[in-house]
Design a protein around this motif. Sequence first.
Motif, PDB file in Angstrom:
ATOM      1  N   UNK A 381       0.832  -1.069   0.046  1.00 20.19           N
ATOM      2  CA  UNK A 381       0.182  -0.043  -0.019  1.00 20.19           C
ATOM      3  C   UNK A 381       0.958   1.175  -0.010  1.00 20.19           C
ATOM      4  N   UNK A 382       0.457   2.196  -0.747  1.00 21.43           N
ATOM      5  CA  UNK A 382       1.254   3.483  -0.925  1.00 21.43           C
ATOM      6  C   UNK A 382       0.430   4.575  -0.356  1.00 21.43           C
ATOM      7  N   UNK A 383       0.970   5.382   0.398  1.00 21.45           N
ATOM      8  CA  UNK A 383       0.254   6.708   1.005  1.00 21.45           C
ATOM      9  C   UNK A 383       1.194   8.037   0.257  1.00 21.45           C
ATOM     10  N   UNK A 384       0.493   9.206   0.456  1.00 23.57           N
ATOM     11  CA  UNK A 384       0.914  10.343   0.191  1.00 23.57           C
ATOM     12  C   UNK A 384       1.293  10.587  -1.334  1.00 23.57           C
ATOM     13  N   UNK A 385       1.735  11.850  -1.813  1.00 21.32           N
ATOM     14  CA  UNK A 385       2.162  12.751  -0.774  1.00 21.32           C
ATOM     15  C   UNK A 385       1.036  13.431   0.257  1.00 21.32           C
ATOM     16  N   UNK A 386       1.493  14.073   1.171  1.00 23.89           N
ATOM     17  CA  UNK A 386       0.302  14.540   2.080  1.00 23.89           C
ATOM     18  C   UNK A 386       0.702  15.818   2.647  1.00 23.89           C
ATOM     19  N   UNK A 387       1.642  16.450   1.968  1.00 21.15           N
ATOM     20  CA  UNK A 387       2.163  17.723   2.841  1.00 21.15           C
ATOM     21  C   UNK A 387       1.061  18.953   2.878  1.00 21.15           C
ATOM     22  N   UNK A 388       1.394  19.579   3.888  1.00 17.09           N
ATOM     23  CA  UNK A 388       0.605  21.130   3.920  1.00 17.09           C
ATOM     24  C   UNK A 388       1.483  22.150   3.131  1.00 17.09           C
ATOM     25  N   UNK A 389       0.775  22.932   2.813  1.00 16.89           N
ATOM     26  CA  UNK A 389       1.384  23.999   1.566  1.00 16.89           C
ATOM     27  C   UNK A 389       2.365  24.899   2.693  1.00 16.89           C
ATOM     28  N   UNK A 390       2.564  25.020   3.767  1.00 11.57           N
ATOM     29  CA  UNK A 390       3.143  25.711   4.558  1.00 11.57           C
ATOM     30  C   UNK A 390       4.345  25.130   5.111  1.00 11.57           C
ATOM     31  N   UNK A 391       4.404  23.703   4.868  1.00 12.22           N
ATOM     32  CA  UNK A 391       5.496  22.898   5.429  1.00 12.22           C
ATOM     33  C   UNK A 391       5.394  22.327   6.888  1.00 12.22           C
ATOM     34  N   UNK A 392       4.171  22.740   7.331  1.00  8.70           N
ATOM     35  CA  UNK A 392       4.283  22.275   8.916  1.00  8.70           C
ATOM     36  C   UNK A 392       3.640  20.786   8.832  1.00  8.70           C
ATOM     37  N   UNK A 393       3.740  20.169   9.975  1.00  9.07           N
ATOM     38  CA  UNK A 393       3.435  18.948   9.966  1.00  9.07           C
ATOM     39  C   UNK A 393       2.336  18.798  11.326  1.00  9.07           C
ATOM     40  N   UNK A 394       1.614  17.820  11.237  1.00  9.61           N
ATOM     41  CA  UNK A 394       0.806  17.342  12.791  1.00  9.61           C
ATOM     42  C   UNK A 394       0.962  15.909  13.062  1.00  9.61           C
ATOM     43  N   UNK A 395       1.660  15.978  14.386  1.00 13.17           N
ATOM     44  CA  UNK A 395       1.714  14.696  14.968  1.00 13.17           C
ATOM     45  C   UNK A 395       0.705  14.335  15.773  1.00 13.17           C
ATOM     46  N   UNK A 396      -0.139  13.379  15.647  1.00 11.38           N
ATOM     47  CA  UNK A 396      -1.265  13.050  16.417  1.00 11.38           C
ATOM     48  C   UNK A 396      -0.651  12.697  17.995  1.00 11.38           C
ATOM     49  N   UNK A 397       0.618  12.262  17.870  1.00 12.10           N
ATOM     50  CA  UNK A 397       1.101  11.965  19.504  1.00 12.10           C
ATOM     51  C   UNK A 397       1.331  13.163  20.121  1.00 12.10           C
ATOM     52  N   UNK A 398       1.356  14.490  19.567  1.00 16.86           N
ATOM     53  CA  UNK A 398       1.844  15.594  20.275  1.00 16.86           C
ATOM     54  C   UNK A 398       0.830  16.849  20.170  1.00 16.86           C
ATOM     55  N   UNK A 399      -0.444  16.474  20.311  1.00 16.98           N
ATOM     56  CA  UNK A 399      -1.510  17.537  19.987  1.00 16.98           C
ATOM     57  C   UNK A 399      -1.018  18.647  20.873  1.00 16.98           C
ATOM     58  N   UNK A 400      -0.639  18.678  21.945  1.00 16.60           N
ATOM     59  CA  UNK A 400      -0.431  19.805  23.155  1.00 16.60           C
ATOM     60  C   UNK A 400       0.660  20.845  22.432  1.00 16.60           C
ATOM     61  N   UNK A 401       1.676  19.976  21.898  1.00 17.98           N
ATOM     62  CA  UNK A 401       2.781  20.767  21.253  1.00 17.98           C
ATOM     63  C   UNK A 401       2.374  21.472  19.908  1.00 17.98           C
ATOM     64  N   UNK A 402       1.709  20.615  19.064  1.00 17.33           N
ATOM     65  CA  UNK A 402       0.833  21.479  18.092  1.00 17.33           C
ATOM     66  C   UNK A 402       0.237  22.712  18.293  1.00 17.33           C
ATOM     67  N   UNK A 403      -0.644  22.596  19.433  1.00 21.60           N
ATOM     68  CA  UNK A 403      -1.566  23.535  19.798  1.00 21.60           C
ATOM     69  C   UNK A 403      -0.507  24.735  20.327  1.00 21.60           C
ATOM     70  N   UNK A 404       0.478  24.385  21.073  1.00 24.68           N
ATOM     71  CA  UNK A 404       1.037  25.451  21.466  1.00 24.68           C
ATOM     72  C   UNK A 404       1.652  26.316  20.193  1.00 24.68           C
ATOM     73  N   UNK A 405       1.979  25.609  19.287  1.00 24.38           N
ATOM     74  CA  UNK A 405       2.679  26.201  18.222  1.00 24.38           C
ATOM     75  C   UNK A 405       1.604  26.989  17.210  1.00 24.38           C
ATOM     76  N   UNK A 406       0.380  26.576  17.561  1.00 22.65           N
ATOM     77  CA  UNK A 406      -0.695  27.049  16.431  1.00 22.65           C
ATOM     78  C   UNK A 406      -1.984  27.629  16.958  1.00 22.65           C
ATOM     79  N   UNK A 407      -1.970  28.541  17.985  1.00 20.52           N
ATOM     80  CA  UNK A 407      -2.979  28.768  18.654  1.00 20.52           C
ATOM     81  C   UNK A 407      -3.578  30.127  17.963  1.00 20.52           C
ATOM     82  N   UNK A 408      -4.939  30.008  17.647  1.00 19.11           N
ATOM     83  CA  UNK A 408      -5.656  31.229  17.305  1.00 19.11           C
ATOM     84  C   UNK A 408      -5.140  31.829  16.100  1.00 19.11           C
ATOM     85  N   UNK A 409      -5.274  33.336  15.875  1.00 18.22           N
ATOM     86  CA  UNK A 409      -4.977  33.931  14.630  1.00 18.22           C
ATOM     87  C   UNK A 409      -3.692  34.601  14.792  1.00 18.22           C
TER      88      UNK A 409
END
Length: 411
Positions: A381-409
């Motif tokens: 089975x092949x996956x991807x590519x799955x990139x966001x256009x701004x180069x960021x990633x989302x690690x589901x094991x670190x939701x809190x870290x993601x939120x700390x870097x990406x809060x609000x406006x």
Amino acid sequence: MADSTIPVSAGFLPLLDSALLVVAAESGFAAQEDIELSLVRETNWASIRDRMAVGHFDVAHMLAPMPVAARLGLTSLAAPMIAPMALGLGGNAITVSQRLWEQMRDAGAPGDLDPGRAGQALKVVVDARARAAAPRLRFAVVHPHSGHNFELRYWLAAVDIAPDTDVEIHVVSPPLMADALDRGQIDGFCVGEPWNTVAVDRSGGHVATVKSLIWRSSPEKVLAAAESWADAHPQVLDGLLRALHRAALWCEQPEHHEELADLLAAPRYLDMPSALILPAIRGRLRTGDGGTRLVEDFFLPATRAATFPWQSHALWFYSQMVRWGQIEHSDANARGAMQSYRPDLYRAALAPTGVPVPGANAKVEGALAQAQPVGAVNGPLELGPDGFFDGRVFDPADVEGYLARNQGEPE
């Protein structure tokens, strides 16, 4: 129908990604599983959600974040729902009025659907309007708990436009988007096909960018089921998932594209000329400049595990709910979001077919720059590519870290 046939009612909206349900009902795939699949067309997502909650539908074509919102108690008629299957990847676009597009083009938008450059041009227009004390631009999405809302906000914030501050975001039903644009009630919208093509054809709209370039291989709609119904009818749900998987494979075959467009064009489904539906099926979008643009992965019904209900998708939607103030983050809420997607049910249903399915329940989103083999059950089975256009990633094991870097406006 045989006496043993089980009736299943499904709500849907007139959109390209209702195709799997339409094909399963029309082609005999559901009947082969002893299911009499009855499709009921609705006009807005709130009606789909509420009719599911009160038992009018057994399953539904549904916005991918909506089962998450229901499980977290964010809906008016809260009823636990699950998503045991996705209904494809991609399929959305962001369309603006011709007037706004001309301003974006003058500000450097290249017209090639690139989200970065289109967004930068929109930022120039937004800032100029602010300096002139002009009214804020008005954008529309289909529902607050929608991929459309979250991807529009993600795009805007990534180019330093603050949703709700620099622009307005309102809710409009998909079939009304083109008319609202034509009447000048909104300046742009994010919606699934064929309503971007309709706006280009009827209202002079211009497609600025597409979902599959903002976030490649990104989720859009799911098959939702009331948790109580799924628990009471496990064999029926298994059969429905198999029928929909066969429908997905059928939809993706190029030799079926014209027939699929004709099926969807019927009055009981999308009720419009097939010529407005076929371009998106083929990934050839009419952008509004008189030509078409090829977007190879605009809508993927089957490849890249397009029907697999990744729990990382559920958690990304949850992270956006937190980011934009719809809910507070907690470990319990994150677990609830994750549990709304059920890859275990998907695997169990498809096990007898021998088709390859992912071995994991979640993955790091945005990590694959190109197609790549992954661990799977029953074959490669092949996956991807799955990139966001701004180069960021989302690690589901670190939701809190993601939120700390990406809060609000943005600042």
